[in-house]
Scaffold this active site. Structure first.
Site, short mmCIF file in Angstrom:
data_model
loop_
_atom_site.label_atom_id
_atom_site.label_comp_id
_atom_site.label_asym_id
_atom_site.label_seq_id
_atom_site.Cartn_x
_atom_site.Cartn_y
_atom_site.Cartn_z
N LYS A 33 -3.91 -3.78 11.95
CA LYS A 33 -2.93 -2.73 12.22
C LYS A 33 -3.57 -1.46 12.78
CE LYS A 33 0.73 -4.35 9.25
NZ LYS A 33 1.81 -4.04 8.35
N ASP A 65 8.66 -1.12 9.67
CA ASP A 65 8.80 -1.24 8.21
C ASP A 65 9.76 -0.20 7.60
OD1 ASP A 65 7.40 -3.52 7.66
OD2 ASP A 65 5.52 -2.52 7.19
N ALA A 125 -0.11 2.73 -2.81
CA ALA A 125 -0.36 3.74 -1.79
C ALA A 125 -0.98 3.12 -0.54
CB ALA A 125 -1.28 4.83 -2.35
N GLY A 126 -0.70 1.84 -0.27
CA GLY A 126 -1.21 1.17 0.91
C GLY A 126 -0.31 1.41 2.12
N ASN A 155 -0.81 5.42 -7.97
CA ASN A 155 -1.81 4.45 -7.57
C ASN A 155 -2.95 4.38 -8.56
OD1 ASN A 155 -2.13 2.56 -5.37
ND2 ASN A 155 -4.06 3.60 -4.94
N ARG A 156 -3.58 3.20 -8.61
CA ARG A 156 -4.72 2.96 -9.50
C ARG A 156 -5.89 3.85 -9.08
NH1 ARG A 156 -6.88 -3.07 -9.07
NH2 ARG A 156 -6.75 -2.42 -6.91
N ARG A 166 -6.23 7.24 -2.36
CA ARG A 166 -5.21 6.84 -1.38
C ARG A 166 -3.93 7.67 -1.47
NH1 ARG A 166 -4.83 0.42 -1.16
NH2 ARG A 166 -4.65 0.52 1.07
N TYR A 217 8.28 -10.56 -2.48
CA TYR A 217 9.34 -11.57 -2.32
C TYR A 217 8.90 -12.97 -2.72
CZ TYR A 217 7.01 -11.97 2.20
OH TYR A 217 6.06 -12.11 3.19
P1 ATR Z 1 -0.01 -2.99 1.78
O1 ATR Z 1 -0.62 -2.63 3.10
O2 ATR Z 1 0.87 -4.20 1.82
O3 ATR Z 1 0.65 -1.84 1.14
P2 ATR Z 1 -2.53 -2.77 0.36
O4 ATR Z 1 -2.97 -1.70 1.29
O5 ATR Z 1 -3.48 -3.88 0.07
O6 ATR Z 1 -1.22 -3.50 0.86
O7 ATR Z 1 -2.06 -2.09 -1.00
C1 ATR Z 1 -1.93 -2.79 -2.18
C2 ATR Z 1 -1.51 -1.82 -3.30
O8 ATR Z 1 -1.47 -2.57 -4.53
C3 ATR Z 1 -2.50 -0.68 -3.52
O9 ATR Z 1 -1.76 0.47 -3.86
C4 ATR Z 1 -3.33 -1.18 -4.70
O10 ATR Z 1 -3.92 -0.16 -5.48
P3 ATR Z 1 -5.40 0.43 -5.11
O11 ATR Z 1 -5.22 1.30 -3.90
O12 ATR Z 1 -5.78 1.21 -6.31
O13 ATR Z 1 -6.26 -0.77 -4.84
C5 ATR Z 1 -2.28 -1.90 -5.51
N1 ATR Z 1 -2.86 -2.88 -6.44
C6 ATR Z 1 -3.37 -4.08 -6.15
N2 ATR Z 1 -3.82 -4.69 -7.29
C7 ATR Z 1 -3.60 -3.83 -8.31
C8 ATR Z 1 -3.84 -3.86 -9.73
N3 ATR Z 1 -4.40 -4.92 -10.31
N4 ATR Z 1 -3.47 -2.79 -10.45
C9 ATR Z 1 -2.89 -1.72 -9.87
N5 ATR Z 1 -2.64 -1.62 -8.54
C10 ATR Z 1 -2.97 -2.66 -7.76
#
Ligand code: ATR
Length: 279
Positions: free
Chosen positions: A68, A104, A131-132, A154-155, A159, A221
């Site tokens: 992207k 989106d 926050a992705g 977010n974890r 981000r 989904y």
């Molecule tokens: P997308 O582009 O589809 O939004 P992404 O950028 O991979 O996908 O984002 C995934 C999200 O899921 C992130 O916010 C991620 O948190 P981190 O930024 O802290 O990694 C969150 N996520 C994935 N696994 C997680 C977990 N086990 N606990 C909490 N958050 C999680």
């Protein structure tokens, strides 16, 4: 004779994408010539792929992970959603120039407009989990319907801070520990994390503090009915699942490439659901 238009989804790997099912369904349903295929492109070939796109065989494409950002840099023109979110998922050619859009946000809003009538009638604070890239699109979409502030949970703290820089003080970084307190005021809760997805850890949130008029949307989904949606429905809250966003975000690309605006119908939902169930 002009060739039938061919579009694709560009990713690495690309094989998990459901987009061919959606676009092929519409092509058949509308009786249009054309096709939509998977186009795997290795990360180190992505810049060259987009640089040669206009001279290639495709009329346009969807872009998925991990391309992207490369695609964003490669296009000559972007729509407002792409500019605002720093990401794009749809490309077409305009006078031979690559043009990109992030569909989106519109997909997210169209799904709610279709499935939860008047969901935005009384906007207020919202919570976005994650926050992705998907979160960025959804925060922008919620702000456009006057939800504010949007708490971005977010974890990892970096981000959401970057996200807050993008949208100003209407997007507020938050931690998971803040969620119980934030729920009490929230009109909208959206999960954009991978938690609750098949094969991933569960998403465990006690929804008790959410007001009765709150809406809960999970963009996951697989499965269609996540634990989050089930527990929201159990509380009598209005809910929306993730499949609709996937289907609605595909509409603008199809219209650009194949010349007709398709609609999201129960038959399309059933076809994509079947494809997901078959794996
Ligand atoms: P997308 O582009 O589809 O939004 P992404 O950028 O991979 O996908 O984002 C995934 C999200 O899921 C992130 O916010 C991620 O948190 P981190 O930024 O802290 O990694 C969150 N996520 C994935 N696994 C997680 C977990 N086990 N606990 C909490 N958050 C999680």
């Amino acid at each position: 004779m002009t060739e039938a238009p061919l579009a694709c989804v560009v990713g690495w790997p690309a094989k998990h994408s459901r987009s061919p099912v959606i676009h092929r369904f519409w092509l058949k349903d509308l009786g249009l010539a054309g096709d939509y295929v998977l186009q795997p492109v290795e990360p180190d070939r992505a810049a060259a792929f987009f640089a040669g796109f206009a001279g290639g065989r495709y009329v346009g494409c969807n872009v998925t992970v991990p391309h992207k950002e490369v695609a964003f840099a490669a296009v000559a023109k972007r729509d407002a959603a792409a500019e605002a979110t720093g990401a794009l998922n749809t490309i077409w050619l305009e006078d031979g120039r690559l043009t990109g859009a992030n569909t989106d946000p519109a997909g997210f809003l169209a799904n709610l407009d279709e499935t939860v009538p008047a969901w935005d009638a009384d906007p207020g604070p919202a919570i976005v989990l994650g926050a992705g890239g998907a979160a960025r699109a959804i925060v922008w979409a919620l702000l456009s319907r006057r939800f504010a502030p949007v708490h971005v949970v977010n974890r990892t703290p970096q981000r959401p801070k970057a996200l807050a820089r993008l949208f100003g003080d209407k997007a507020m970084p938050a931690a998971w520990a803040d969620v119980p307190r934030l729920l009490g005021q929230a009109r909208m809760l959206v999960n954009t994390t991978t938690l609750g997805m098949a094969g991933q850890p569960p998403l465990k949130i006690d929804l008790t503090p959410l007001p009765e008029n709150a809406v809960v949307n999970d963009i996951v989904y697989v499965p269609m009915e996540t634990e989050l949606l089930a527990s929201a429905a159990g509380r009598g809250l209005r809910t929306a699942g993730g499949l609709g966003m996937l289907l609605h975000q595909a509409v603008p690309g199809f219209e650009r490439w194949f010349g007709k605006r398709p609609t999201v119908t129960p038959a399309l939902r059933a076809a994509v659901t079947r494809a997901i169930e078959e794996g």
